[in-house]
Write a protein that holds these residues in place. Structure first.
Motif, PDB file in Angstrom:
ATOM      1  N   ARG A  25     -28.760  64.252  -2.609  1.00 39.32           N
ATOM      2  CA  ARG A  25     -28.205  63.261  -3.526  1.00 39.32           C
ATOM      3  C   ARG A  25     -28.574  61.842  -3.096  1.00 39.32           C
ATOM      4  O   ARG A  25     -28.752  60.951  -3.933  1.00 39.32           O
ATOM      5  CB  ARG A  25     -26.686  63.381  -3.581  1.00 39.32           C
ATOM      6  N   ALA A  26     -28.669  61.653  -1.768  1.00 35.21           N
ATOM      7  CA  ALA A  26     -29.034  60.328  -1.236  1.00 35.21           C
ATOM      8  C   ALA A  26     -30.536  60.087  -1.292  1.00 35.21           C
ATOM      9  O   ALA A  26     -31.009  59.016  -0.876  1.00 35.21           O
ATOM     10  CB  ALA A  26     -28.540  60.200   0.202  1.00 35.21           C
ATOM     11  N   ASP A  27     -31.289  61.088  -1.796  1.00 34.94           N
ATOM     12  CA  ASP A  27     -32.743  60.989  -1.944  1.00 34.94           C
ATOM     13  C   ASP A  27     -33.432  60.737  -0.600  1.00 34.94           C
ATOM     14  O   ASP A  27     -34.338  59.908  -0.492  1.00 34.94           O
ATOM     15  CB  ASP A  27     -33.105  59.870  -2.942  1.00 34.94           C
ATOM     16  N   LEU A  28     -33.005  61.483   0.409  1.00 37.70           N
ATOM     17  CA  LEU A  28     -33.600  61.392   1.740  1.00 37.70           C
ATOM     18  C   LEU A  28     -34.296  62.706   2.084  1.00 37.70           C
ATOM     19  O   LEU A  28     -33.725  63.780   1.906  1.00 37.70           O
ATOM     20  CB  LEU A  28     -32.531  61.106   2.799  1.00 37.70           C
ATOM     21  N   ALA A  34     -33.311  62.937   9.733  1.00 42.56           N
ATOM     22  CA  ALA A  34     -33.244  63.275  11.163  1.00 42.56           C
ATOM     23  C   ALA A  34     -33.588  62.070  12.033  1.00 42.56           C
ATOM     24  O   ALA A  34     -32.911  61.795  13.036  1.00 42.56           O
ATOM     25  CB  ALA A  34     -34.184  64.438  11.464  1.00 42.56           C
ATOM     26  N   LYS A  35     -34.628  61.332  11.651  1.00 39.69           N
ATOM     27  CA  LYS A  35     -35.039  60.165  12.441  1.00 39.69           C
ATOM     28  C   LYS A  35     -33.940  59.115  12.467  1.00 39.69           C
ATOM     29  O   LYS A  35     -33.636  58.533  13.523  1.00 39.69           O
ATOM     30  CB  LYS A  35     -36.325  59.574  11.855  1.00 39.69           C
ATOM     31  N   ARG A  36     -33.314  58.860  11.332  1.00 44.09           N
ATOM     32  CA  ARG A  36     -32.252  57.848  11.276  1.00 44.09           C
ATOM     33  C   ARG A  36     -31.004  58.298  12.037  1.00 44.09           C
ATOM     34  O   ARG A  36     -30.229  57.469  12.530  1.00 44.09           O
ATOM     35  CB  ARG A  36     -31.898  57.546   9.825  1.00 44.09           C
ATOM     36  N   GLU A  64     -22.008  59.004   6.401  1.00 45.24           N
ATOM     37  CA  GLU A  64     -22.236  57.549   6.251  1.00 45.24           C
ATOM     38  C   GLU A  64     -23.673  57.291   5.827  1.00 45.24           C
ATOM     39  O   GLU A  64     -23.933  56.481   4.935  1.00 45.24           O
ATOM     40  CB  GLU A  64     -21.921  56.836   7.567  1.00 45.24           C
ATOM     41  N   LEU A  65     -24.631  57.981   6.464  1.00 44.16           N
ATOM     42  CA  LEU A  65     -26.036  57.813   6.104  1.00 44.16           C
ATOM     43  C   LEU A  65     -26.275  58.225   4.653  1.00 44.16           C
ATOM     44  O   LEU A  65     -27.083  57.600   3.949  1.00 44.16           O
ATOM     45  CB  LEU A  65     -26.916  58.650   7.039  1.00 44.16           C
TER      46      LEU A  65
END
Length: 289
Positions: A25-28, A34-36, A64-65
């Motif tokens: 949903r966050a388009d990640l 994983a990196k963030r 949160e991310l």
């Protein structure tokens, strides 16, 4: 011989599935997320497949991310489910003795807050009387194994505790075909009397709604497979089980769950209202016994 891999516990798989849904949903992409989050993409994948346990802090950081801020209820629910043993309940004694599908269903059922069940042929398991349960599992349709039949009977009885647990009993809405009230067990003539009395008593409980689908209802009301729709507290989405005595097949895709929810409502509209259903149950009890 290569050992068959045992799937992760059902609730940990649900945690992973929900975290994956939030990420999408966050388009990640998985690697970016994983990196963030400061870990390898392999760990990300294993979390989302339910292989790894996840701590409260890690879940909070992930939410949160993904743009979900301050939802501590979801954090606690996901962390608890991720770290809970699948033996953490009365069913723990049966782990390894019953199918994974049945174990998963029992655990999901125990976590639910509302259950909608529709069966076109027999009394649903959560409403079955002890004698009825024994007759079902000792029938020719089940393996000729008395120990297995006794175990499955005990499990079905134990499942009914969700209706009586102190403080938060599950709400059950059951659609029962009137034809199920007409069944007889020739070698045990008292079974249906016990069963109808139990149904009549259960229909009076505030957390149980029973609707009888009358014999005069259109035939298509009984054309659907037996199904159970399980609703949960936040943040868990509902699931549907296409039922069998050994656990059934669980559907989690929102469109499938929604479609079968509509089917349930349509059958409920063809059924007698709850008060008339109680009268119909009592009528069968008085006329036949």
């Amino acid at each position: 011989m290569t050992q068959k891999k045992v799937p992760p516990p059902v609730m940990r798989r649900r945690v992973g599935s929900l975290l994956r849904e939030y990420r999408e949903r966050a388009d990640l992409q998985p690697g970016v997320a994983a990196k963030r989050l400061g870990w390898h993409s392999t760990r990300q994948g294993r979390i989302e497949r339910g292989i790894y346990r996840v701590s409260e802090d890690d879940i909070r950081n992930m939410l949160e991310l993904y743009g979900i801020h301050g939802d501590e209820d979801a954090v606690r629910e996901l962390a608890t489910a991720s770290n809970e043993s699948e033996k953490a309940g009365w069913w723990g004694a049966y782990v390894g003795q019953i199918s994974k599908a049945l174990l998963d269903f029992i655990i999901l059922e125990s976590k639910s807050k509302k259950i909608r069940v529709q069966h076109p042929a027999i009394i649903p398991g959560l409403l079955q009387a002890p004698g009825y349960i024994r007759e079902i599992f000792n029938s020719p349709l089940h393996p000729n194994n008395r120990d297995l039949s006794d175990m499955l009977s005990a499990i079905r009885m134990a499942r009914q505790e969700v209706l009586h647990r102190p403080g938060n009993p599950v709400h059950l809405h059951a659609l029962i075909s009137e034809s199920a009230l007409l069944h007889r067990f020739p070698t045990s003539p008292g079974v249906m009397k016990e069963q109808l009395r139990k149904l009549a008593d259960d229909a009076e409980r505030p957390n149980i709604t029973i609707q009888i689908v009358p014999v005069e209802a259109p035939a298509y009301a009984a054309a659907n497979q037996a199904m159970t729709i399980l609703d949960f507290r936040h943040p868990w989405p509902a699931v549907v089980s296409i039922d069998s005595s050994l656990g059934g097949n669980v559907l989690e895709h929102p469109a499938e769950v929604d479609d079968l929810g509509v089917v349930f409502d349509q059958i409920a509209n063809l059924a007698l209202p709850a008060d008339q259903s109680r009268e119909r149950i009592n009528s069968h009890l008085e006329e036949k016994f």
